[in-house]
Enzyme design. Structure first.
Site, short mmCIF file in Angstrom:
data_model
loop_
_atom_site.label_atom_id
_atom_site.label_comp_id
_atom_site.label_asym_id
_atom_site.label_seq_id
_atom_site.Cartn_x
_atom_site.Cartn_y
_atom_site.Cartn_z
N TYR A 1 21.16 7.77 -13.65
CA TYR A 1 21.33 6.33 -14.40
C TYR A 1 20.58 6.55 -15.93
O TYR A 1 19.70 7.16 -16.06
CB TYR A 1 20.52 5.27 -13.69
N LYS B 1 -5.92 0.33 9.05
CA LYS B 1 -5.19 -0.59 8.23
C LYS B 1 -3.86 -0.05 7.54
O LYS B 1 -3.94 1.17 7.24
CB LYS B 1 -5.93 -1.49 7.18
N ARG C 1 -15.22 -9.60 -3.89
CA ARG C 1 -13.81 -9.89 -3.38
C ARG C 1 -14.10 -10.77 -2.29
O ARG C 1 -13.62 -12.05 -2.54
CB ARG C 1 -13.10 -8.62 -3.01
N MET D 1 17.49 4.63 -5.98
CA MET D 1 16.86 3.91 -4.91
C MET D 1 16.54 4.81 -3.73
O MET D 1 15.65 4.70 -3.42
CB MET D 1 17.86 2.76 -4.64
C1 PLP Z 1 -10.25 0.53 3.49
C2 PLP Z 1 -11.78 0.13 3.80
C3 PLP Z 1 -12.61 1.25 4.04
C4 PLP Z 1 -12.16 2.68 3.99
O1 PLP Z 1 -12.28 3.26 2.79
P1 PLP Z 1 -11.88 4.78 2.64
O2 PLP Z 1 -12.31 5.12 1.39
O3 PLP Z 1 -10.47 5.09 2.69
O4 PLP Z 1 -12.79 5.52 3.53
C5 PLP Z 1 -13.75 0.87 4.37
N1 PLP Z 1 -14.29 -0.49 4.49
C6 PLP Z 1 -13.45 -1.47 4.29
C7 PLP Z 1 -13.99 -2.78 4.14
C8 PLP Z 1 -12.20 -1.01 3.86
O5 PLP Z 1 -11.18 -2.04 3.48
#
Ligand code: PLP
Length: 819
Positions: A714, A489, A586, A763
């Site tokens: 700045y 992701k 969540r 920036m």
């Molecule tokens: C991001 C995520 C992980 C991975 O977590 P890490 O600590 O980076 O290994 C595992 N499960 C879910 C549902 C996640 O969103």
């Protein structure tokens, strides 16, 4: 690659195999361990080596690729290939090593061996550059230094060679003895002793003693006393010792190191006289590697003048294949480092790992291979290219051009690099992966420049080998049959999309997971065929989910119902994943949803639950272990209830990276690895055993001598009461370098020195305080790497490493390396 030819009977005798031979005439010259990379199948002997997977699983592939000679240990496979030669042994790895020992014993050449925690490959390649004028050298290809890599390297020795240079690496106890027998070095070099692989040994001293076994029969041992942990000289190996040191008395006693204009001038005392050399690199690691090479030349009897003259000409070892964005939607793999067949085969494998474009093109120069005539060489290359399904060849150089008719694919030829560049406007490249591979003297970097997009001076480098190594690190912690879902992701934690996914697919993870549908679509378009879970499957994207065969995470009844009603009426068992809430609060189903959930799923055969999972909230933190245990228990109970309500099985999973390291009881059927792949794990002190897979680099644009009481940047936030020197670098908050790093909070590495920011972060740029340091425009600046880590940066501004990684903006170009 050896030109020594053995018959299959020979082999059987050497490794004391039970032989089942159907074709005694078959001559074997090559040893093969990977069914995917076969150059000349007829003359290859395949070793069914087992690591995490049973090597016998690949026999069919190897057979299909034309191999007819095999070393195996499982009798069950004897009947399978009736027209093949099969050597049955107890231990396949041992057979490979025994063969290498027998091969090595036939030659009486000088052999230099290198071990240590870092720098082995660079020192090996540099010694090759330094000694090639005087010897015909055989050396380890790339970093082949393992229990498997060393025998394969030594196998390359032929009669023509007068010097061998091999590297040896170990990761646990009792590994070096075998490598010593295979290499039998006369000259031994210990580069250094760091923390790598500490977990494989009882103590650093044990690790040192194991490494030194390599040199037990060596005539000469070259080392720095700083790395021998106070061991008395009498206990060091080697009939003769040659020491070097920057701190204490030594044969080569370094007295002075000064950086000048990107190089380092080094002075030392040697045999009572002052001598000097120029090492043409600026970073600390290169200086140390250079000194090791210096010590080696001197110990071999080269005069200080000759050694200096040779060292000055060292060139950077581009050990890595670089994957970059190219012109016209192409991807470019840049590899102008070693131009021989074995490295070509490795580069072609990497090319084949790229699924993002339909077409694969190779730009190749003349090669030189000791002991082969032109026709033999190019016939071999032609068959290799055919086997690797290359679509197009562009050959550059008189020899490859003369062999044009040997190549069956689309091809064109040019006499020289300038000749190609002249014709460049007429050569078309579009939506293809291009491998650029040439001998150094062809200067193919000029070609790479033409076909790659200009890389902005701030780059995020991703080391794909480190990533694969980290994957293996976690794999080793898994119980048999536990699957791996890799979390890619947020652009693989900022590191890329299909580039990372391709590597993970190649290394056979079982699942990928992305946050949003469009990330999954991008992976499918990039040629990824693994199953992909989408964690936030927004209803507006259901269409794309189905079209691209993505698998939604279902976290409540609403989304379940809307997905089911969206699916066409004739859908049967579309794969979905159920998320249950065990304490993150969540997303996810609650126990109270259970009966309705089961009713809905059982009431519609449109969907099938392929997995049920939950997420740990603090797996890395021992203060919350009791809660983690509770989460695991809640998950277990919930998943059990779902399982009782369904008439089929599904995958159970809850562990993330630190869950794998700290809660082995929570592996269930699958684990989900995220940040661990990039070399960070909050559950492991100092990330021991992991490698930093991402490096963020930028460059110095300008150096300013600041007058006393002037201010910097700045808001006049940078103050230098006594004046000083600043370096402006090309990274700012729009690149993801947070404004909170300003005013000295953040630090970067400039020529190996840690320096603070000064003034506010702008920036697109920021300023560093480099007072007293020699820095010039163009110098490389490390924002983070394995030394100055993302964990350090996170601590500086009070966040977590995840945010540091994922904040790096998309305008920072990603460059991928593969060894
Ligand atoms: C991001 C995520 C992980 C991975 O977590 P890490 O600590 O980076 O290994 C595992 N499960 C879910 C549902 C996640 O969103």
């Amino acid at each position: 690659m050896s030109s020594t030819i053995y018959t299959i009977d020979h082999f059987a005798e050497i490794i004391q195999a039970k032989s089942f031979i159907s074709n005694p005439e078959l001559k074997v010259t090559r040893l093969v361990i990977d069914s995917r990379s076969v150059i000349d199948p007829e003359s290859s002997l395949f070793f069914a080596l087992s690591s995490k997977r049973d090597g016998h699983e690949y026999l069919e592939d190897a057979y299909a690729n034309g191999i007819r000679s095999f070393v195996i240990s499982d009798k069950a496979y004897l009947e399978k290939f009736r027209d093949a030669n099969i050597l049955l042994v107890e231990n396949v790895l041992l057979a490979l090593q025994t063969l290498a020992i027998a091969h090595r014993d036939q030659y009486d050449l000088q052999v230099l061996a290198i071990t240590g925690s870092n720098g082995k490959t660079v020192v090996k390649e540099w010694l090759y550059q330094l000694l090639a004028a005087d010897f015909n050298i055989v050396r380890s290809p790339r970093s082949f230094n393992s229990q498997i890599g060393v025998p394969l390297s030594v196998w390359n020795i032929t009669e023509e060679h007068t010097l061998g240079i091999f590297e040896a690496g170990i990761s646990k106890e009792n590994e070096m003895e075998a490598l010593q027998k295979i290499i039998k070095p006369g000259i031994g070099i210990l580069t250094n002793l760091g923390e790598a692989h500490d977990e494989g040994f009882a103590s650093p001293k044990d690790k040192l003693l194991e490494k030194l076994k390599l040199f037990k029969d060596a005539e000469v041992f070259i080392y720095a006393p700083e790395y021998t942990l106070g061991l008395p000289v009498s206990e060091l190996p080697g009939q003769r010792k040659f020491s070097w040191s920057t701190k204490q008395k030594a044969d080569l006693q370094i007295s002075f190191i000064e950086p000048i204009e990107g190089r380092n001038y080094v002075r030392a005392i040697f045999k009572g006289a002052e001598i000097e050399c120029l090492i043409p690199f600026s970073d600390r690691a290169s200086v140390e590697n250079g000194i090791i090479c210096w010590a080696t030349l001197l110990s071999m009897g080269y005069s200080p003048e000759e050694a200096d003259a040779r060292l000055e000409k060292l060139t950077r070892v581009g050990m890595r294949l670089e994957l970059k964005n190219g012109i016209n939607q192409c991807s470019v793999i840049d590899d102008s480092y070693s131009a021989d067949i074995s490295s070509l085969a490795i580069a072609l494998d990497f090319l084949n790992l790229q699924n993002q474009h339909p077409k694969k093109t190779l730009i190749l120069s003349d090669l030189h291979e000791t002991g082969k005539d032109q026709t033999e060489l190019y016939t071999e290359i032609a068959s290799l290219l055919k086997q690797k399904n290359l679509n197009r060849l562009i050959g550059i150089g008189p020899h490859i051009s003369a062999s044009a008719e040997l190549f069956e694919m689309e091809s064109s030829f040019f006499e020289s690099t300038p000749d190609f560049i002249d014709h460049f406007p007429a050569v078309h490249f579009n939506n293809e992966t291009i491998l650029v591979k040439g001998a150094r003297k062809f200067e193919f970097e000029r070609i790479s420049k033409l076909i790659t997009q200009k890389v902005h001076d701030t780059v995020l480098e991703i080391d794909l080998n480190a990533l694969a190594g980290n994957l293996q690190f976690y794999r080793n912690k898994l119980k048999p049959k536990v699957k791996i879902m890799a979390m890619v992701k947020a652009f693989s934690y900022g590191s890329g999309s299909f580039e990372i996914a391709n590597v993970l697919q190649y290394h056979k993870v079982d699942y990928l997971a992305v946050a949003y549908t469009d990330e999954g679509v991008a992976l499918r378009k990039g040629g990824i065929t693994l199953p992909i879970m989408v964690m936030s499957p927004e209803p507006s994207a259901f269409d794309a989910i189905i079209k691209y065969q993505l698998e939604p995470e279902i976290y409540n009844l609403d989304i379940l119902n809307s997905f089911i009603s969206f699916l066409p009426a004739d859908t049967y068992e579309y794969p979905v994943h159920l998320k249950v809430n065990t304490g993150m609060n969540r997303l996810g189903f609650e126990e109270k949803d259970l009966s309705e959930l089961l009713e809905t799923i059982n009431g519609s055969r449109k969907v099938k639950v392929v997995s049920v999972f939950s997420h740990l909230v603090a797996s890395e933190d021992e203060h919350h272990d009791a809660f983690t245990k509770l989460q695991i228990q809640r998950f277990n109970t919930f998943a059990q209830k779902i399982s009782e309500g369904l008439d089929y099985k599904f995958i159970w999973h809850i562990s993330n990276t630190s869950g794998i390291t700290r809660h082995p009881e929570a592996q269930f059927d699958m684990v989900r690895i995220g940040i661990g792949l990039y070399g960070y794990d909050g559950g492991i002190p100092k990330n021991r055993g992991l490698q930093a897979a991402v490096v963020l680099k930028t460059t110095v644009t300008q150096v300013i001598e600041v007058e006393p009481n002037e201010t910097i940047g700045y808001g006049r936030n940078g103050i230098m009461p006594n004046g000083g020197r600043t370096a402006t670098v090309k990274i700012g908050y729009a690149d993801g370098y947070n404004r909170r790093f300003g005013k000295g909070t953040g630090k970067m590495l400039v020529n190996g020195k840690l320096v603070p920011t000064i003034g506010s972060i702008c920036m697109d740029m920021c300023m560093l305080d480099v007072t007293g340091l020699s820095v010039k425009p163009g110098d490389e600046v490390i924002v983070f790497n394995g030394e100055l880590t993302i964990a350090d940066l996170a601590e500086q501004i009070g966040t977590i490493p995840y945010e540091i990684l994922t904040n790096i903006s998309q305008r920072v170009k990603r460059v991928y390396f593969y060894e």
